[in-house]
Write an enzyme that holds these catalytic residues in place. Sequence first.
Site, PDB file in Angstrom:
ATOM      1  N   SER A 328      42.637  -9.920 -22.714  1.00 45.69           N
ATOM      2  CA  SER A 328      41.299 -10.043 -23.303  1.00 45.69           C
ATOM      3  C   SER A 328      41.297 -10.483 -24.756  1.00 45.69           C
ATOM      4  CB  SER A 328      40.563  -8.705 -23.178  1.00 45.69           C
ATOM      5  OG  SER A 328      40.309  -8.402 -21.821  1.00 45.69           O
ATOM      6  N   ASP A 352      25.823  -7.035 -15.685  1.00 44.96           N
ATOM      7  CA  ASP A 352      27.137  -6.750 -15.117  1.00 44.96           C
ATOM      8  C   ASP A 352      27.050  -5.564 -14.164  1.00 44.96           C
ATOM      9  OD1 ASP A 352      29.860  -6.263 -14.608  1.00 44.96           O
ATOM     10  OD2 ASP A 352      30.041  -5.008 -16.407  1.00 44.96           O
ATOM     11  N   HIS A 373      28.888  -2.616 -17.146  1.00 43.90           N
ATOM     12  CA  HIS A 373      28.247  -2.322 -18.433  1.00 43.90           C
ATOM     13  C   HIS A 373      26.763  -2.651 -18.456  1.00 43.90           C
ATOM     14  CE1 HIS A 373      32.537  -2.568 -19.894  1.00 43.90           C
ATOM     15  NE2 HIS A 373      32.116  -1.532 -20.608  1.00 43.90           N
TER      16      HIS A 373
END
Length: 631
Positions: A328, A352, A373
Site C-alpha cells: 500500500s 466500500d 470502510h
Amino acid sequence: MRKSRQKIKSHEQEARLFRNRSLVAALLILLMAIGLVSRLVYLQVFEHDVFITRSDNNRMRVEPLPPRRGLIYDRNGKLLAENRPTYNLTIVRERVDDLDATLERLVQILDLPEDEVATFRERSRQRQRPYQPALLMSDLSEDQIARLAVNRYLLSGVEVEAQLMRYYPDPIVMSHVLGYVGRINAEELADLDPGNYAGTHFIGKTGVEDTYESQLHGRAGLRKVETNARGRVLRELERDPPEPGEDVTLTIDSRLQHMAYDLLDGRRGAIVAIQPKTGDILAMVSAPGFDINKFVTGISYDDYRELQEDIDLPLYNRAARGQYPPGSTVKPFEALGALEYGVVEPDDIIYDPGYFQLPNDSRRYHNWLRWGHGRVDLQRAIEVSNNTYFYTMAYRLGIDRLSSVMHEFGFGEVTSLDVQGALPGLMPSREWKREKYNQAWYPGETLSAGIGQGYFMATPLQLATATATLANHGRWVRPHLAKRIGDTPVTPPFSDTKPDVQMDNRQWWDDVYEGMEAVLNGNEGTARRAGASLEYNMAAKTGTAQVFSLGQNQRYNADELEERLRDHALFIGFAPVEDPQIALAVIVENAGGGVSGLGTAISDAWLQPRAEDEDLPAATINEEVEGLDGD
C-alpha cells in the site's frame, strides 16, 4: 730399365701460387677484420642503450611505489575506511631459482596449517607481470617476520614489505554501503592499467570502494634502487613519488546509520533515508550485515561458506537489490496519477462494502478490513489505506496509465547516481507480460498492481527515492552517496536526471499530503500510535506485502503461519511536510506490521537529534517507537 724423366721446378709458377695464396689470406683477414669492426660498431654504437640497460639491471632495478588509497568519511568527518600499516610477504618469481623448493621452505618456516598451504601455493602462481611481486600473505605477525628475517639468506626473490592495509572501523553496519577491497585476481589484472597498478595488490570489489575505485586509488610512482648480487636493495638512486588517492566524503550520517541498524534489532530488513532537496542518502542500512574486514586479506573458505549458507543472507544488499512487492505504500503515487488523468476528484465518494468486483466477474477483491470502510474519499482512502478505493482507481486508470505514472516516480528504473549494484525492481505493463510470458494482460492483474502486489516489485532505495520526489512536489533529484571527491563537492543537477513530475493542479499535492498526514495523526490512521508523540507534521504511508497469495475465501492469520511466510511490513514518509528535510522507506521482512515507529524514530533522530540516542539500547528504542499498522 729406362729412368723416368724428372720434372724441373718452375720458380715463377711457385711464386705466382704463393702470391695468390697470400692474396686470398689477406682478403680473408680483411673481411674478418671488417666483420669484427662492424660488430664492435654495432654493439658499441647502435646497441649502446640496450647493453647499458642490461648492465645497469645487474646492479639497479626500477620498483613500483603503490599510492596510498584515499580515505572515506561520513558527512560529519567521521572516518569510515582507513589505512593501517602492515607487513606483507611477496615473491618475485623471476628472481627465484627453484620456486617449489622456496615455497616448501616458506611453508616450513611459517609453520602454515594444512588448509592454508594450497591457497599459499596458488597465490605464488597467480599470473603477474614480469618482475612484479606476487602477494603471498598479508598482515604478518611479529613472530612470522622474525622467522623470515633469520632465514632471509635462503629466500632469494622473497621480501617482507611494509604496506598500508584497508581497515573499516564499522565493518558490519557499513558493510553494504562501503563494500570492501580485495586481492586483484587474474581477470581484473588483465583489464587494469599495468603502470598505474604496478605494486598494487588490492582493488575495490563492491560498494563505494568499487564505484569510486579510480578516485580512491591514486597514481603509482617509481623508484630506482641499487642492488647487490643477491638482489637485495643497497640504496635508492631516484624516486618519482606516487600521488595518493583522493579522499571521498559520503552523504551518509554515521549516527543515523547506526541508529537505523539498531532499530532493526537483528531482524531482516532495510532502511533508506534521503534528503529531498539534495538527494543526499543519509542512511542506507541492510540487515543483517557482515564483517567486511575479513574480505580485505582474503576470507577463509569456512567463513565464506558460513556466510553463503546463512539463511538470513547477510551478503545480500536488501536496500539496493532487495525487490519486494511495495504494497500500500504506492497508493499516494497512484492517487496523484488518478487525479492527473481525471478519473477521480479529491472529494469524490466511493462506497466500500469490503470488496471490489470487476464488471461481469463474480470474484471479490477484498479490502484489508473485511466489513469495509463505507464512504471514502481520496484523503480518507489514504488514511485508512482502503483497498477498494484503489482497486477502483487502478481499474479506471488501466495498467498502461498506471505503469506510466509509476515510472514517473522512478519505479521500474535505476535512478541512483552511484549506488553500486542497484536493481530496477519491476513495474509491469501489458507489453512486459507479452514479452516475458507471451500472455495477455488481465484486469485482475491491474487491481493487484494498484495495491502494490502481483508482479509489481520495488527496492527500498526506490521507495525512498519516490518519496523524496513526492516531498519535492515532483522535483527530481538523483539520490547519491558521494558528497565530496577530494575538495570537489558532488551536488545536483546530475546528468540523466528524470524530468520532474508535473501536475495540472498544485493543490493535488496538498490533497495527497493531507491524507498521508492523517495516517499518523488521524483518528483512523494506520500508524496513529507511532505519530502520537511527533512534534512536527509528517506525511506517511504504511503497507504490507504478501509473501504468498491467499485463495478467494482464505483469511490471513499471522499466528498460524511460519515466521518466514508472514507478510513483510513497509513504511514510507517525509517530514516536516512544510519544508521536507528527510524522506525515508522502511521494510522489515515477515514482520506483518508495527514498523511505523522505526520510521518516525529515524525522522526524530534527524530533525531533533538527542545526544542520548547513541547510547539507548536497541530494545528500548523499539519499545518506545512501536506503532500500530492497520495495513
